[in-house]
Design an enzyme around this catalytic site. Structure first.
Site, PDB file in Angstrom:
ATOM      1  N   SER A  70       0.410  -8.080  -0.739  1.00  0.00           N
ATOM      2  CA  SER A  70       0.853  -6.925  -0.964  1.00  0.00           C
ATOM      3  C   SER A  70       2.601  -7.029  -0.891  1.00  0.00           C
ATOM      4  O   SER A  70       2.961  -7.777  -0.098  1.00  0.00           O
ATOM      5  CB  SER A  70       0.634  -5.817  -0.089  1.00  0.00           C
ATOM      6  OG  SER A  70      -0.782  -5.635  -0.168  1.00  0.00           O
TER       7      SER A  70
HETATM    8  N1  SAH Z   1      -3.792  -6.978   2.711  1.00  0.00           N
HETATM    9  C1  SAH Z   1      -3.606  -8.213   1.924  1.00  0.00           C
HETATM   10  C2  SAH Z   1      -3.803  -7.667   0.499  1.00  0.00           C
HETATM   11  C3  SAH Z   1      -4.798  -8.345  -0.342  1.00  0.00           C
HETATM   12  S1  SAH Z   1      -5.193  -7.821  -2.096  1.00  0.00           S
HETATM   13  C4  SAH Z   1      -2.053  -8.543   2.094  1.00  0.00           C
HETATM   14  O1  SAH Z   1      -1.727  -8.733   3.057  1.00  0.00           O
HETATM   15  O2  SAH Z   1      -1.514  -8.914   1.217  1.00  0.00           O
HETATM   16  C5  SAH Z   1      -6.663  -6.837  -1.478  1.00  0.00           C
HETATM   17  C6  SAH Z   1      -7.786  -7.782  -1.213  1.00  0.00           C
HETATM   18  O3  SAH Z   1      -9.033  -6.903  -0.968  1.00  0.00           O
HETATM   19  C7  SAH Z   1      -8.373  -9.111  -1.894  1.00  0.00           C
HETATM   20  O4  SAH Z   1      -8.416 -10.191  -1.045  1.00  0.00           O
HETATM   21  C8  SAH Z   1      -9.679  -8.531  -2.374  1.00  0.00           C
HETATM   22  O5  SAH Z   1     -10.823  -9.465  -2.597  1.00  0.00           O
HETATM   23  C9  SAH Z   1     -10.149  -7.620  -1.338  1.00  0.00           C
HETATM   24  N2  SAH Z   1     -11.120  -6.614  -1.499  1.00  0.00           N
HETATM   25  C10 SAH Z   1     -11.414  -5.903  -2.699  1.00  0.00           C
HETATM   26  N3  SAH Z   1     -12.475  -5.187  -2.249  1.00  0.00           N
HETATM   27  C11 SAH Z   1     -13.217  -5.330  -1.090  1.00  0.00           C
HETATM   28  C12 SAH Z   1     -14.204  -4.680  -0.291  1.00  0.00           C
HETATM   29  N4  SAH Z   1     -15.114  -3.945  -0.987  1.00  0.00           N
HETATM   30  N5  SAH Z   1     -14.272  -5.293   0.603  1.00  0.00           N
HETATM   31  C13 SAH Z   1     -13.415  -6.224   1.356  1.00  0.00           C
HETATM   32  N6  SAH Z   1     -12.511  -6.700   0.746  1.00  0.00           N
HETATM   33  C14 SAH Z   1     -12.350  -6.159  -0.546  1.00  0.00           C
END
Ligand code: SAH
Length: 221
Positions: A70
């Site tokens: 993000s």
């Molecule tokens: N928190 C991260 C953002 C990652 S993007 C950061 O610091 O940048 C969002 C993440 O959510 C992805 O890795 C994706 O695989 C995960 N995700 C999507 N749906 C999900 C679910 N139902 N349960 C757990 N993780 C999920």
């Protein structure tokens, strides 16, 4: 990992990181504990080496498997919203991704629980937690739609991928006084960030800024 990798040099140095913190202040982030966490967390170790020189730009970047790290402003803003609205005891994060947001949370919370549905992203994130010596993070590979009932209730929940509707299990796993920040997809294709709070009387909901996250998906990979 070479000696300078963690501390960073040039485009990944402490000075570059502190410039990012100044930009976040300019954009309106005020919570000092959050700014300090960003100042002391090397974002460049969370992304591919080929892109490390862009680590301190205020933008989202790819982390593989079609996912993104993000934008720092959004990480700061969502964390600030939670820190400003109550206690940060037991905190649940849905969507570990590369683990950057998790690491920021770890510095402003007592204990962080984090769930990721893609196993390879999770194992890379766990390596980074070790490298940084972060010891208050508990993780699991699973579907965040279900939350983590064994560790509920949570004082704060942060969801870093966007569902179409607020998952009911997460609402149930909030403590009284607990808050959740979550992006929700709208019918017009945009996403809006919401701050929910559980009170004795029920849930309150405040709409915040529009955001852009990858979708929250069910099942695991
Ligand atoms: N928190 C991260 C953002 C990652 S993007 C950061 O610091 O940048 C969002 C993440 O959510 C992805 O890795 C994706 O695989 C995960 N995700 C999507 N749906 C999900 C679910 N139902 N349960 C757990 N993780 C999920």
């Amino acid at each position: 990992m070479k000696k300078n990798d963690l501390a960073g040099i040039g485009m990944t140095s402490q000075r570059t990181r502190s410039r990012l913190v100044s930009r976040l202040r300019d954009k309106g982030i005020k919570e000092e504990s959050v700014l300090a966490a960003i100042d002391s967390t090397p974002r460049h170790i969370f992304i591919d080496e080929a892109m490390a020189h862009r680590a301190y730009e205020d933008t989202a970047l790819p982390i593989g498997m079609g996912q993104t790290i993000s934008q720092p402003y959004i990480v700061a803003r969502m964390t600030e919203i939670l820190v400003d609205s109550g206690i940060m005891g037991n905190v649940l994060e849905i969507g570990t991704g590369c683990g950057y947001q998790t690491s920021i949370l770890s510095k402003v919370s007592f204990q962080v629980y984090t769930i990721e549905r893609i196993a390879v992203l999770q194992s890379r994130a766990v390596e980074r937690f070790k490298q940084l010596g972060l010891q208050n993070i508990t993780y699991k590979h699973g579907d965040g739609f279900k939350g983590w009932s064994e560790h509920a209730p949570f004082d704060a929940i942060i969801v870093t991928a966007a569902p179409d509707n607020i998952p009911q299990a997460l609402v149930e796993q909030l403590s009284i006084g607990g808050r959740m920040v979550i992006p929700v997809s709208q019918t017009n294709g945009e996403q809006q960030l919401f701050l929910l709070e559980k009170t004795e009387q029920g849930m309150t909901e405040i709409g915040m800024e529009s955001v852009k996250f990858v979708p929250l998906l069910s099942g695991t990979l």
